[in-house]
Design a protein around this motif. Structure first.
Motif, PDB file in Angstrom:
ATOM      1  N   MET A 176     -25.502  27.449 113.681  1.00  0.00           N
ATOM      2  CA  MET A 176     -26.301  26.855 114.667  1.00  0.00           C
ATOM      3  C   MET A 176     -27.534  26.440 114.294  1.00  0.00           C
ATOM      4  N   THR A 177     -27.986  25.202 114.619  1.00  0.00           N
ATOM      5  CA  THR A 177     -29.472  24.495 114.381  1.00  0.00           C
ATOM      6  C   THR A 177     -30.179  24.930 115.833  1.00  0.00           C
ATOM      7  N   ALA A 178     -31.413  25.523 115.484  1.00  0.00           N
ATOM      8  CA  ALA A 178     -32.269  25.880 116.480  1.00  0.00           C
ATOM      9  C   ALA A 178     -33.679  25.190 116.176  1.00  0.00           C
ATOM     10  N   ALA A 179     -34.561  25.110 117.237  1.00  0.00           N
ATOM     11  CA  ALA A 179     -35.804  24.553 116.986  1.00  0.00           C
ATOM     12  C   ALA A 179     -36.795  25.644 117.114  1.00  0.00           C
ATOM     13  N   LEU A 180     -38.038  25.475 116.602  1.00  0.00           N
ATOM     14  CA  LEU A 180     -39.245  26.224 116.582  1.00  0.00           C
ATOM     15  C   LEU A 180     -40.325  25.454 116.849  1.00  0.00           C
ATOM     16  N   THR A 181     -41.496  26.232 117.468  1.00  0.00           N
ATOM     17  CA  THR A 181     -42.732  25.590 117.792  1.00  0.00           C
ATOM     18  C   THR A 181     -43.783  26.346 116.806  1.00  0.00           C
ATOM     19  N   ALA A 182     -44.666  25.435 116.230  1.00  0.00           N
ATOM     20  CA  ALA A 182     -45.533  25.970 115.291  1.00  0.00           C
ATOM     21  C   ALA A 182     -46.980  25.684 115.979  1.00  0.00           C
ATOM     22  N   VAL A 183     -47.911  26.769 115.957  1.00  0.00           N
ATOM     23  CA  VAL A 183     -49.098  26.701 116.892  1.00  0.00           C
ATOM     24  C   VAL A 183     -50.401  27.327 115.773  1.00  0.00           C
ATOM     25  N   ASP A 184     -51.509  26.880 116.517  1.00  0.00           N
ATOM     26  CA  ASP A 184     -52.579  27.737 115.863  1.00  0.00           C
ATOM     27  C   ASP A 184     -53.082  28.777 116.713  1.00  0.00           C
ATOM     28  N   PRO A 185     -52.893  29.952 116.516  1.00  0.00           N
ATOM     29  CA  PRO A 185     -53.226  31.096 117.077  1.00  0.00           C
ATOM     30  C   PRO A 185     -54.886  31.550 117.339  1.00  0.00           C
ATOM     31  N   ALA A 186     -55.506  30.668 116.692  1.00  0.00           N
ATOM     32  CA  ALA A 186     -56.779  30.569 116.866  1.00  0.00           C
ATOM     33  C   ALA A 186     -57.391  29.960 118.320  1.00  0.00           C
ATOM     34  N   HIS A 210     -48.743  34.601 127.971  1.00  0.00           N
ATOM     35  CA  HIS A 210     -48.479  35.973 128.474  1.00  0.00           C
ATOM     36  C   HIS A 210     -47.526  36.643 127.586  1.00  0.00           C
ATOM     37  N   LEU A 211     -47.930  37.404 126.679  1.00  0.00           N
ATOM     38  CA  LEU A 211     -47.060  38.166 125.697  1.00  0.00           C
ATOM     39  C   LEU A 211     -46.568  39.637 126.340  1.00  0.00           C
ATOM     40  N   VAL A 212     -45.415  39.671 126.499  1.00  0.00           N
ATOM     41  CA  VAL A 212     -44.892  41.081 126.706  1.00  0.00           C
ATOM     42  C   VAL A 212     -45.463  42.220 125.962  1.00  0.00           C
ATOM     43  N   THR A 213     -45.298  41.783 124.650  1.00  0.00           N
ATOM     44  CA  THR A 213     -45.851  42.861 123.569  1.00  0.00           C
ATOM     45  C   THR A 213     -46.058  42.192 122.514  1.00  0.00           C
ATOM     46  N   GLY A 214     -47.087  42.801 121.386  1.00  0.00           N
ATOM     47  CA  GLY A 214     -47.292  42.302 120.184  1.00  0.00           C
ATOM     48  C   GLY A 214     -48.667  41.260 120.515  1.00  0.00           C
ATOM     49  N   SER A 215     -48.945  40.501 119.546  1.00  0.00           N
ATOM     50  CA  SER A 215     -50.190  39.849 119.592  1.00  0.00           C
ATOM     51  C   SER A 215     -49.838  38.426 118.846  1.00  0.00           C
ATOM     52  N   LEU A 216     -50.378  37.260 119.462  1.00  0.00           N
ATOM     53  CA  LEU A 216     -50.496  36.044 118.918  1.00  0.00           C
ATOM     54  C   LEU A 216     -51.246  35.852 117.734  1.00  0.00           C
ATOM     55  N   ALA A 217     -52.124  36.610 117.530  1.00  0.00           N
ATOM     56  CA  ALA A 217     -53.144  36.422 116.319  1.00  0.00           C
ATOM     57  C   ALA A 217     -52.329  37.039 115.330  1.00  0.00           C
ATOM     58  N   ALA A 218     -51.410  37.674 115.315  1.00  0.00           N
ATOM     59  CA  ALA A 218     -50.539  38.212 114.267  1.00  0.00           C
ATOM     60  C   ALA A 218     -49.731  37.191 113.587  1.00  0.00           C
ATOM     61  N   LEU A 219     -49.708  35.898 113.952  1.00  0.00           N
ATOM     62  CA  LEU A 219     -48.856  34.745 113.479  1.00  0.00           C
ATOM     63  C   LEU A 219     -49.504  34.557 112.299  1.00  0.00           C
TER      64      LEU A 219
END
Length: 839
Positions: free
Chosen positions: A563-573, A582-591
Motif C-alpha cells: 500500500m501507498t502511504a503519506a508522511l509529513t516532514a517537519v522542522d522539530p526546532a 501533544h505527544l503521548v510519549t517520546g520527544s519531537l526533538a528526537a526526529l
C-alpha cells in the motif's frame, strides 16, 4: 402471445414512455461513466504511447517504485557523461539526454496555474521528442521557448510574445513555437514550456546533470540484448526500461488520478438503477392490477399461467432493450457533461473524441434488460398465479402475514441499530444498510398507510381536497410505499453525503484550529499534497523583521508493504512555536536523530511503541527501518494531514523533491498582524502560486476538495431524484386511469376542476413528504454510523447539517408538487359523463 405482448406494450404510449425514461436514465449513468473512463484511458494511452513511439529504451535513475497515488516519483538526475557512456554501448544508434521539472508559466503579467502540473522541459531533436511543432520553430538559444498549443490557445499566447517561466530560477523567454503532446494539443490538465537543454539545466538547478536519456537501438540489433548490455555498463543505480513501458507507467499514473471518479460514478449509477428498479416494479405492479380482468379473460380463453408470465416478462424485455438503446445514446451526452463537471471539481480530464466501445453497449443492454426483467418479475408472477374466477371477482392481493411483518421488523430494527451505532467494519455497515432498505421494502405497504395518515394531517386544513388526498394515498399502500421509497433512496444518499462531508469538514476545522497556533500559513494556491512552494519562499518569509518564526512542512509518499502511504516532514526546532502538539510519549526533538513519530492509533493497531522500528520503503533509497521516537495524539496528527512524521533532515536523505507544502508563520511581538500580512505578501510577489492565508482561509483550502466532491456527488445524485420524481408522475397518472370512475363521481357531486387539481397535487406532495421523512432519517442514520465507524481510526465528530437538510426537504417537497402537475391536469380534463361510464 407475442403479438399480444407487442400490442400491450404500444397500446399505452404515455405509460411506456415514462417506464422507458426511468430505465434509460439509470443506463445513462452507467454508459456515461464507462464512456468517460474508457475515453480518458484511451486518450492518455495514445498520448503517452505516441510520445514514446520513436525511442526504444529510456535510462533513468533507479527507484523502488514509479508512482504513488497517481503521482510519478521524482528521481535523482543522471550525472554528466552518462549519455556518452550510453552511446558507446554496442547496438545503440543514438541517445538523447533531456531535462524536466516544474516550471510555472506567466503570460501577460498573470500566472497560469493549471489543475495539473506546470512542466519545464528541454527540447529534444527528432525522433525522440514527445512534442511536435504545430507552429513556429524549435528553441535555438537559451532565451527562447516553445509553449504547448492548448495553453497558448487558452491564454492568448502568440508567436513572438514574451513569457516568464519560474522554476528554481526564473527566466524571461520569447515564444518561438507552439507544440502538441502526442495526439493532443497539450499535457492533460497541465502546461508545458520547452527550452534548450542548457537553459533547462540552469533553470532547474541540475548543473550538468539530466533527467533521463532516450535511446534508439541500431537497425538489426536486439533491444533486449542492448538493454542487458546497458544494465551491465551502468550498474544497479540506473534503470533501463522500455520506452513504451515508461509511457504506459506515465499513463497509468495519470489514470490513477481519475480512478476514484470511476468508482464513485459507478456507485451512483447503481443507485440510479436501484431507484429505477423501484419505479419499474411499481409501474408493472399497477399495470398488472389494472389488467387483472384482461388477464383473467386470457386465462379463461385457454392461456396458461406460464404464457401470462411470459407475456408480462416479454413486455419487460422490450422495455429493457429500448431503454438500453436510449441510455447508450444519452450516455454519450452524459459523458461530455460529466467531463465538464469533473473539470470544475478539479479533476483533470484529457480532451478528445469520446470512445464508445462494444463492451459498453453490451453492458448497457445486459443491465437494462436484467434490471427491467427482475423488477417486473414479482408483478408477473402475481399475474400468472391469479385464477380466472378470482381475477373476475376483483379479489385484492394478499398482504404479508403478521409473523412475516414481525420478523422483518426485528431485522430492520437490528440493522438500523448496527448502522446508527457504527458497530463493526464499514463492510458490515454496508450490509446492514442493505438489510434496512430491503426490510423497509417489505414493510412498506404496512407502514405507508400509517405514515401517510400521520404526515398528511396538515392537508386537512386544505378542506375536502386535502382529506381526500390523504385517504387516497393511504388506500393504495403498495403503490404509495414503492413510489415513496424510490424517492427516499435518492434523498437518503444526498443526506448521507451531507452528514459525512460536513462531519469531515468540521473535524478538520476543529483539529486544525486546536493544533495550529500560527498567525498565518503560506501555501500553494493549488493545494498540492506534495508541495508547490519553492524553498526560497521560506527563506524570504523567515528573513522578514515582522516574522518571529517560519516553520515549513513537506509531504512525501512511501510504500507500506503493497500500500501507498503519506508522511509529513517537519522542522522539530521551530514547529513547537507555531503548533500545540501533544505527544503521548517520546520527544519531537528526537526526529533530528533520524526517527519517526506515529499517530497514536497507528501504534495501537500495529502493537508498536517507542524504541521499535517501522519498516518503510522509499522510492529513492528502498527498504529502510526508521526508529519510533514518539507517539502523537490522533487529532494533532490529523492537523498535520498524515499519521507519520519525520524530520526535514531525514526527508532530504530519502527524497529528491525540494519543495515545501506549507510555511507556518508567527508574527513578531508588537507587530500589527495586518502590517505583517502586507509584508509577507510583498515578499511573495515573485512567487505567484504562493498564497498567504489566515486560519479560516487555510481550513477552507483543506476542505475545498471535500466541497468539490460533495457538490459533484450531490449534482449527480439529483439524477436519481429525477428518476424517482418520474415515479410519482407515473404512478399518479396510472392511478388516475384506475380511478377514472371515482374522479367522474367526485366531479358529478360538485368537486370543481381546481379542487380536483389540488387533490392530485396534494397526493404528490404527500408521497414526496413521506419520502423526505424516510430519506432524511435513513441518510442521517447511515451518515452517523459511517462517521462513528471511521472515528475509531481517524478522529471524527458527527455533525448533522440542519440547514442543508432543510433545503433538501424544501426542494424535494416542491419537486413532488411539480411531479403531480401533469397528472392533475389530465385528471381535471376528464369528461364527467365519460368518466362515470367507465367500468
Amino acid at each position: 402471445m407475442w403479438r399480444l405482448t407487442l400490442r400491450n406494450a404500444v397500446a399505452r404510449p404515455a405509460r411506456l414512455a415514462l417506464t422507458l425514461l426511468a430505465v434509460a436514465l439509470g443506463i445513462t449513468f452507467v454508459t456515461g461513466t464507462l464512456i468517460l473512463t474508457d475515453t480518458s484511458g484511451r486518450l492518455l494511452d495514445e498520448q503517452f504511447r505516441t510520445a514514446a513511439a520513436d525511442a526504444d529504451l529510456t535510462v533513468r535513475r533507479a527507484t523502488a517504485f514509479d508512482d504513488a497515488m497517481g503521482v510519478e516519483v521524482e528521481r535523482d538526475p543522471l550525472p554528466a557523461g552518462t549519455a556518452e557512456r550510453v552511446r558507446a554501448v554496442p547496438g545503440v544508434a543514438d541517445a538523447q539526454p533531456s531535462a524536466r521539472g516544474q516550471g510555472l508559466l506567466t503570460a501577460g503579467g498573470r500566472a497560469i496555474v493549471p489543475t495539473g502540473p506546470s512542466l519545464l522541459l528541454s527540447w529534444t531533436s527528432a525522433p525522440f521528442n514527445a512534442f511536435t511543432l504545430r507552429a513556429g520553430r524549435a528553441p535555438a538559444v537559451d532565451d527562447e521557448v516553445v509553449v504547448d498549443a492548448a495553453t497558448a490557445r487558452a491564454h492568448g499566447i502568440r508567436l513572438g510574445d514574451t513569457v516568464t517561466v519560474q522554476a528554481r530560477t526564473t527566466g524571461t523567454l520569447r515564444v518561438v513555437g507552439l507544440a502538441g503532446f502526442g495526439t493532443g494539443d497539450g499535457v492533460p490538465g497541465g502546461t508545458a514550456a520547452l527550452v534548450t537543454l542548457p537553459a533547462a539545466q540552469r533553470m532547474l538547478a541540475l548543473g550538468t546533470g539530466v533527467s533521463e536519456i532516450a535511446v534508439a537501438v541500431a537497425d538489426g540489433a536486439d533491444v533486449r540484448s542492448v538493454r542487458q548490455r546497458l544494465a551491465g555498463e551502468l550498474g544497479s543505480q540506473y534503470e533501463i526500461a522500455g520506452s513504451r513501458d515508461v509511457a504506459a507507467a506515465s499513463a497509468a499514473a495519470a489514470r490513477g488520478q481519475i480512478g476514484y471518479l470511476r468508482v464513485m460514478l459507478l456507485a451512483l449509477a447503481g443507485a440510479a438503477l436501484l431507484v429505477g428498479g423501484f419505479l419499474i416494479a411499481n409501474t408493472f405492479s399497477v399495470v398488472i392490477s389494472q389488467r387483472t380482468r384482461e388477464l383473467a379473460v386470457l386465462r379463461a380463453a385457454g392461456a396458461t399461467g406460464r404464457q401470462v408470465l411470459g407475456s408480462v416478462l416479454g413486455e419487460a424485455v422490450l422495455v429493457g432493450v429500448a431503454a438500453s438503446a436510449a441510455g447508450v445514446g444519452l450516455g454519450v451526452a452524459a459523458a461530455a457533461g460529466l467531463r465538464g463537471l469533473a473539470g470544475r471539481a478539479g479533476i483533470p480530464m484529457p480532451g478528445g473524441g469520446l470512445a464508445v466501445l462494444p463492451r459498453t453497449i453490451a453492458v448497457a443492454a445486459v443491465i437494462g434488460v436484467l434490471v427491467t426483467v427482475v423488477a417486473a418479475l414479482a408483478p408477473a408472477r402475481r399475474a400468472a398465479r391469479v385464477a380466472p374466477v378470482e381475477a373476475m371477482r376483483d379479489t385484492p392481493a394478499a398482504g404479508l402475514s403478521g409473523r412475516t411483518r414481525a420478523v422483518t421488523g426485528l431485522l430492520v430494527a437490528a440493522a438500523l441499530a448496527v448502522v446508527v451505532t457504527g458497530a463493526g467494519s464499514l463492510a458490515l455497515l454496508a450490509a446492514a444498510a442493505l438489510v434496512t432498505v430491503a426490510g423497509l421494502t417489505v414493510l412498506g405497504p404496512a407502514l405507508a398507510p400509517v405514515l401517510a395518515r400521520l404526515i398528511g394531517r396538515p392537508l386537512d386544513l386544505a378542506g375536502v381536497a386535502g382529506r381526500l388526498a390523504r385517504q387516497a394515498t393511504a388506500r393504495a399502500p403498495r403503490r404509495t410505499a414503492a413510489t415513496a421509497l424510490a424517492l427516499a433512496l435518492g434523498i437518503a444518499l444526498i443526506s448521507f453525503m451531507a452528514v459525512v462531508g460536513t462531519s469531515a469538514k468540521d473535524t478538520i476545522r476543529q483539529s486544525y484550529g486546536e493544533t495550529i497556533t500560527a498567525d498565518y500559513v503560506v501555501e500553494s494556491s493549488r493545494n498540492e499534497m506534495l508541495g508547490g512552494l519553492p524553498p526560497a519562499v521560506h527563506h524570504h518569509v523567515a528573513g522578514l523583521p515582522e516574522v518571529a518564526v517560519a516553520s515549513r512542512l513537506r509531504y512525501g509518499h512511501w510504500k507500506d508493504g503493497t500500500m501507498t502511504a503519506a508522511l509529513t516532514a517537519v522542522d522539530p526546532a521551530t514547529l513547537p512555536r507555531v503548533t500545540a502538539l501533544h505527544l503521548v510519549t517520546g520527544s519531537l526533538a528526537a526526529l533530528d536523530t533520524g526517527g519517526i513519530v506515529l499517530a497514536e492509533h497507528v501504534a495501537r493497531e500495529r502493537a508498536l511503541r517507542v524504541g521499535d522500528a517501522l519498516p518503510m520503503t522509499f522510492a529513492r533509497t528502498g527498504a529502510q527501518r526508521l526508529p519510533i521516537v514518539g507517539l502523537l495524539r490522533d487529532a494533532d496528527a490529523q492537523a498535520l494531514s498524515t499519521d507519520y512524521v519525520i524530520g526535514l533532515t531525514t526527508y532530504a536523505e530519502h527524497y529528491t523533491e525540494d519543495v515545501d507544502a506549507s510555511v507556518f508563520v508567527r508574527v513578531a511581538d508588537g507587530v500589527d498582524k495586518a502590517a505583517a500580512r502586507r509584508a509577507i505578501a510583498a515578499a511573495l510577489a515573485g512567487t505567484p502560486t504562493a498564497q498567504i492565508r489566515d486560519q479560516a482561509e487555510a481550513v477552507a483550502g483543506r476542505t475545498r476538495g471535500i466541497d468539490q466532491i460533495l457538490g459533484l456527488t450531490t449534482a449527480l445524485l439529483l439524477f436519481t431524484v429525477v428518476v424517482a420524481l418520474l415515479g410519482i408522475t407515473n404512478t399518479l397518472a396510472l392511478s388516475i386511469v384506475e380511478r377514472t370512475r371515482e374522479i367522474g363521481l367526485l366531479r358529478a357531486v360538485g368537486m370543481t376542476r381546481t379542487q380536483l387539481r389540488w387533490m392530485i397535487g396534494a397526493e404528490a406532495v404527500l408521497v414526496a413528504a413521506l419520502a423526505v421523512v424516510i430519506g432524511v432519517v435513513l441518510g442521517i442514520a447511515f451518515g452517523t454510523g459511517t462517521v462513528t465507524a471511521l472515528s475509531r481510526t481517524t478522529p471524527l465528530t458527527v455533525v448533522v447539517p440542519a440547514g442543508r437538510l432543510a433545503l433538501i426537504v424544501a426542494v424535494a417537497t416542491l419537486a413532488g408538487l411539480a411531479a403531480g402537475l401533469l397528472p392533475a391536469r389530465r385528471a381535471a380534463r376528464l369528461d364527467v359523463l365519460d368518466a362515470i361510464g367507465r367500468t
